[in-house]
Enzyme design. Sequence first.
Site, PDB file in Angstrom:
ATOM      1  CB  CYS A  43     -11.097 -75.972 -63.230  1.00 27.05           C
ATOM      2  SG  CYS A  43     -11.635 -74.057 -63.455  1.00 27.05           S
TER       3      CYS A  43
ATOM      4  CB  CYS B  98      -9.060 -72.607 -61.696  1.00 27.08           C
ATOM      5  SG  CYS B  98     -11.249 -72.965 -61.377  1.00 27.08           S
TER       6      CYS B  98
END
Length: 103
Positions: free
Chosen positions: A31, A34
């Site tokens: 991600c 992230c």
Amino acid sequence: MKEITVTSANFEEEVLKSDKPVLVDFWASWCGPCKMLAPVIAEIAEEYDGKIKVGKVNVDEEVALAMQFRVMSIPTVILFKDGEAVNTAIGYRPKEELVKMFL
């Protein structure tokens, strides 16, 4: 203190029974947002050591935890106080915004 890895096995002890507020970052290695948030989370863990705990939940490894807290998008950061989820931030957020969750 650095972030702690939170799993189904230690969730109750590390998060629900914690005597301090716990900021939990639900994330995944693939991600992009992230990865952008990771250094911010690490900074918060360092800066507020002793005041809060900071945990990381890898949603690919802990699917049940992600489902339990209805994590649909990542990163999702949830603040737990006294065993209760009291505040949630979804997506990348600047440090100041995350700090406001627990101050």
